[in-house]
Design an enzyme around this catalytic site. Structure first.
Site, PDB file in Angstrom:
ATOM      1  CB  ALA A  92      36.234  36.836  41.953  1.00  0.00           C
ATOM      2  CG  ASN A 135      40.760  44.756  36.346  1.00  0.00           C
ATOM      3  OD1 ASN A 135      41.410  44.950  35.331  1.00  0.00           O
ATOM      4  ND2 ASN A 135      39.608  45.353  36.567  1.00  0.00           N
ATOM      5  NE  ARG A 190      42.828  53.754  46.459  1.00  0.00           N
ATOM      6  CZ  ARG A 190      42.997  52.525  45.970  1.00  0.00           C
ATOM      7  NH1 ARG A 190      42.077  51.978  45.200  1.00  0.00           N
ATOM      8  NH2 ARG A 190      44.094  51.843  46.243  1.00  0.00           N
ATOM      9  CG  HIS A 236      36.831  49.025  42.406  1.00  0.00           C
ATOM     10  ND1 HIS A 236      37.527  47.844  42.517  1.00  0.00           N
ATOM     11  CD2 HIS A 236      35.620  48.780  42.928  1.00  0.00           C
ATOM     12  CE1 HIS A 236      36.762  46.928  43.086  1.00  0.00           C
ATOM     13  NE2 HIS A 236      35.594  47.476  43.336  1.00  0.00           N
ATOM     14  CD  GLU A 239      35.994  46.378  39.500  1.00  0.00           C
ATOM     15  OE1 GLU A 239      35.885  47.567  39.153  1.00  0.00           O
ATOM     16  OE2 GLU A 239      37.015  45.693  39.278  1.00  0.00           O
ATOM     17  CB  ALA A 258      39.921  45.791  45.160  1.00  0.00           C
TER      18      ALA A 258
END
Length: 721
Positions: free
Chosen positions: A238, A266, A551, A658, A687, A702
Site C-alpha cells: 500500500a 506483508n 477460508r 489477515h 490492512e 488482499a
C-alpha cells in the site's frame, strides 16, 4: 611414628580427591542465538552449579523460548552444559549451552584457547528461508576476510539484506554476536550458523567469536525537523503504491517512513494472488452449470439492505446480457466480484468501499504490469477466492509486486527512512493532519511536516497479541501467524488517539493452508497458488471439505480433523523445480517438508495413512473432474485430474493471516472520526483499514485491495481524485 605417617598418607590421599571445581561466584556470557545475543548468568559454589539464568534474549516465542524455559534447570540437574537440545529449538539450545560452558570455564579458571584460524577457504551450509544457504568463508592472515554465498535464493529485500548486513558485521568485528535483521530471522540465523561451522573447520572456537557489535548509529539530541510534499507511513504494498502514484502525479518530495529495516511488508511475503475480473484472460475458462447456479442463487436471494439490492440488480443485468450474448466462457464483471466479496464477508462489509475496490482493481493490475510486474496469463481460483479470477505473478512470493514498485520509487526519487517508528500525528489548530513524529532505533526524534497530509499504510495487527486477543478473544495467544513481525497495528493506535473510528476489529482471518508449526505460507509442492488441481485430505486419506470453500469454513473443517492438519495432494503436472516462493521442491522433499512418491500407495505409506483410502479418494476426485460435479461436498472448481506420477503431499495447518478490521475510511481513502466526519489530511490504505472484506476476506483480494487503495489514497491526498 609409623601410625602418624600412615595417617598423614591417608589424609593426603583423601584430600587429593577433594578438588575445588569452581571459584564461587556469578559468571556471565553472551552467545549468538536464533534472533540475536542470548545472555546467561551462572552461579557456582566451590563444587556445584547452583543456578543458571537466561538474563536476556530475543528468541522466537513458543519456539526458541522453549529452550530458554527448559534448559537452565536441566543443566543444573545434570551439573553440566552437555545436555540434549530442546526439540525444535536447536539454535537457541546451542547458544545457551555454549554460553553456560563459557561461564563454567571462567569459574574453573580455564581460558578458552584463542587458537588462530588457519588460512584457507572453508565451506558450510544451513537451511535458510528458501533453501540451503551455502557459505564459503575465506580466512586470510588468521581472520575472516570474506563471506560468499554462491547461488543463494533468499528473498530479495529480506534475506539478501540479512546476508549483506550481517556478513559485513561479522567481517568488520570478527564476531557472530550480531543482531538478526528483523523480518529476516531465518536467513540471519542460517548465515551465522554456517559461518560458525566454517570457523570451527578453520580451527577456531565459537566462544572466541562472541564479542558484541558496537552501536554504529549515535543518538542525536533534540528533534530533527523536515518538510515534504507527502509522507507515507509504511513501505509495504500500500505504501509503495501510494508513493509511486504520488510521483506519477507530479509530487516532488515524497517520503516513506518504515519502522522495519527492510521494505515490502506483508506484500513481500504473500503468494502474489491478485483477484480481478479480467475478460481477456478469463476467456479461456468455461462457464459450467454449477457456476451458473452459483450466480443465479446470489442474484435471487433476499437482499440484506438497499445497497445490497442495488448491487444484486446490477449483477443480474450484467448476467442477463451475458446469457443473451450466447457466450460459453466464464462470466465475470466488477459487480459480480463486488457481490461475492460482500457475500463472502457475511454481508457486513461496506458496499461503497467494495464497489470502489472492484471497479478499480483491473486498472491497478494493468498499472502494475506497466511498472514491470510479470503477470501470468493463466487465471485460477486461489484458496477461498470463490471464483476463477485469481492472477499470479511469475516471481517468488510477492517480489513481482514489491520489486517493480520499489525500483520505480527509487527511479522517481522517493526518499526512504527505514528503521524509524512513527510515534504520533501532528495536527494544526484546526485539527488538520499536517505531519508525523517519529523515532529511530537509537532514540533520535523526528518531526516531519507534510504539505499534502499523511497516508497511513502500516498494515494490520496480527502480531500484536494484546490487540488481537482483545479484538478476537476466540484466538489463542500462542497461535502462529503468516505475517511479518512489524504487523502490530501501529497506524490504528496512532489514528484512534486523535478520534479516528474503527470498523470490524473483531474480524480476524485464519489461513487454512500454512506450514504446520511455523505458520508461514511457504513449503508447498505446487507452483500455482490456486487449488484447481489439488485436493486436501486428512490423516485417514479422505477429503473432508470442498477445497473451494471460504477460508473460515476450510479452517473450521481442518480443526475437526485428527491432529488439526491436512495434506495438499497433487500430481507432478503442476510442480516445477522451484515453487512460487523460490524454494527448491526436491530439497523440501529431502528435508521432510514435502512427501513425494511414484505411486499413491507409497505416498500413503510415507504419510502413515491407509493406501486404499487415499487411492479411492483420488480416483473419486478424478471422476468428479470428468463430471464437473462433487456430490459429496459441492466443490465447483475442477481442472485437471491427479494422474501424473510422481505424486506429492504437503502438510498444511491453519495460521493467523489477515485482520479485516481497521480504520474507517471513505471510498476516497479518507479516515473518518467517530462522528462520521472526515479527518482532514489523514488517509489510509491496506490492512490498516476495515470495511472492505467484512468478516471474511476472499483469498486473492488482499494484494488487490492494498495496491488499489494505495493509489486512491495518493490521488486523494494530491487532490487528483
Amino acid at each position: 611414628m609409623r601410625l602418624t605417617k600412615t595417617f598423614l598418607a591417608v589424609s593426603a590421599a583423601f584430600c587429593s580427591t577433594i578438588v575445588l571445581a569452581y571459584t564461587p561466584g556469578i559468571y556471565t556470557a553472551s552467545v549468538a542465538g536464533q534472533n540475536g545475543p542470548v545472555a546467561v548468568e551462572v552461579q557456582t559454589s566451590a563444587d556445584k552449579i547452583l543456578s543458571v539464568k537466561v538474563s536476556d534474549q530475543k528468541e522466537t516465542q513458543n519456539i526458541g523460548t522453549h529452550a530458554v524455559e527448559q534448559l537452565p534447570a536441566k543443566i543444573v540437574e545434570a551439573q553440566s552444559a552437555d545436555v540434549p537440545a530442546v526439540s525444535g529449538a536447536s539454535v537457541t539450545s546451542k547458544a545457551i549451552k555454549t554460553a553456560v560452558q563459557e561461564c563454567l570455564d571462567k569459574a574453573s579458571g580455564k581460558k578458552t584457547a584463542a587458537s588462530p584460524l588457519k588460512d584457507g577457504t572453508y565451506e558450510a551450509k544451513a537451511y535458510g528461508n528458501n533453501g540451503w544457504l551455502n557459505v564459503k568463508v575465506v580466512i586470510k592472515d588468521h581472520k575472516i576476510s570474506e563471506i560468499q554465498t554462491p547461488g543463494q535464493r533468499e528473498t530479495k529485500f529480506l534475506g539478501d539484506t540479512a546476508i549483506r548486513e550481517i556478513g559485513k558485521d561479522i567481517i568488520d568485528y570478527q564476531t557472530l554476536n550480531v543482531d538478526n535483521i528483523a523480518g529476516a530471522t531465518v536467513t540471519s540465523t542460517a548465515l551465522k550458523t554456517a559461518v560458525g561451522e566454517a570457523i570451527e573447520k578453520a580451527g577456531g572456537n565459537i566462544a572466541n567469536f562472541q564479542k558484541p557489535v558496537p552501536q554504529k548509529i549515535k543518538k542525536i539530541d533534540g528533534v530533527q525537523k523536515q518538510e515534504v510534499d507527502l509522507v507515507v507511513v509504511g513501505a509495504g504494498g500500500a505504501g509503495l503504491s501510494a508513493a509511486v502514484t504520488a510521483k506519477d502525479l507530479g509530487a516532488k518530495n515524497v517520503l516513506i517512513v518504515e519502522k522495519m529495516p527492510v521494505v515490502g511488508g506483508n506484500t513481500l511475503r504473500c503468494a502474489s494472488a491478485f483477484n480481478a475480473a479480467d475478460p481477456e484472460r478469463q476467456k479461456a475458462l468455461p462457464m459450467t452449470d454449477t457456476l451458473k447456479d452459483a450466480v443465479v442463487k446470489a442474484i435471487n436471494e433476499k437482499p440484506a439492505n438497499e445497497e445490497h439490492k442495488k448491487l444484486m440488480a446490477d449483477v443480474k443485468a450484467k448476467y442477463e446480457a451475458y446469457l443473451k450474448s450466447g457466450s460459453k466462457t466464464l462470466f465475470d464483471c466488477p459487480e459480480w466480484h463486488a457481490l461475492q466479496t460482500y457475500n463472502g464477508g457475511d454481508k457486513v462489509g461496506h458496499i461503497p468501499l467494495i464497489r470502489t475496490y472492484a471497479n478499480n482493481v483491473l486498472d491497478t493490475l494493468h498499472w502494475m504490469q506497466s511498472k514491470g510486474s510479470p503477470v501470468m496469463d493463466r487465471v485460477s481460483q486461489g484458496a477461498g477466492a470463490l471464483w476463477q479470477r485469481t492472477h499470479q505473478l511469475d516471481a517468488p512470493a510477492g517480489l513481482g509486486l514489491v520489486d517493480p514498485l520499489y525500483q520505480d520509487a527509487v527511479k522517481q526519487g522517493v526518499n526512504f527512512k527505514l528503521g524509524t517508528r512513527v510515534t504520533d500525528l501532528v495536527l494544526d489548530k484546526s485539527g488538520k493532519v499536517i505531519g508525523i513524529t517519529a523515532e529511530d532505533k537509537v532514540g533520535t526524534k523526528y518531526q516531519i511536516l507534510s504539505k499534502n497530509g499523511v497516508i497511513l499504510a502500516t498494515g494490520g495487527y496480527s502480531q500484536n497479541k494484546e490487540m488481537r486477543q482483545k479484538s478476537a478473544p476466540h484466538l489463542t495467544p500462542d497461535m502462529v501467524s503468516t505475517n511479518q513481525p512489524g504487523a502490530t497495528g501501529d497506524g490504528i493506535t496512532i489514528a484512534t488517539r486523535h478520534g479516528a473510528d474503527t470498523t470490524g476489529m473483531n474480524y480476524v482471518q485464519v489461513y487454512p493452508l500454512a506450514t504446520p508449526g511455523t505458520g508461514t505460507l511457504q513449503g508447498r509442492a505446487r507452483k500455482m497458488s490456486g487449488l484447481d488441481d489439488v485436493i486436501d485430505v486428512n490423516k485417514n486419506g479422505e477429503r473432508f471439505v470442498k477445497e473451494d470453500a471460504r477460508r473460515d469454513e476450510f479452517v473450521a473443517a481442518i480443526k475437526k480433523q485428527p491432529g488439526a492438519v491436512c495434506y495438499d495432494i497433487n500430481d507432478s503436472s503442476i510442480v516445477k523445480p522451484l515453487n512460487s516462493f523460490n524454494e527448491d521442491v526436491e530439497t523440501l522433499v529431502q528435508i521432510g517438508r514435502i512427501y513425494k512418491a511414484d505411486t499413491l500407495a507409497d505416498l500413503a505409506k510415507q504419510l502413515g495413512m491407509p493406501a486404499d483410502k487415499l487411492e479411492a479418494t483420488v480416483a473419486e476426485f478424478n471422476k468428479m473432474v470428468e463430471a464437473k460435479n462433487d456430490p459429496k461436498f459441492g466443490r465447483k472448481l475442477f481442472d485437471r485430474q491427479i494422474v501424473k506420477a510422481p505424486f506429492y503431499a504437503t502438510p498444511r495447518a491453519p495460521s493467523i493471516h489477515h485482520t479485516m478490521g481497521g480504520l474507517e475510511i471513505t471510498p476516497k481513502a479518507q479516515v473518518v472520526d467517530k462522528n462520521g466526519k472526515i479527518i482532514p489530511g489523514l488517509y489510509a490504505a491496506g490492512e490498516v483499514t476495515g470495511g472492505i472484506h467484512g468478516s471474511n476476506r476472499l483469498g486473492g483480494n488482499a494484494t488487490a485491495d492494498v495496491l488499489t487503495f494505495g493509489r486512491i489514497a495518493a490521488k486523494s491526498a494530491l487532490g487528483k481524485n
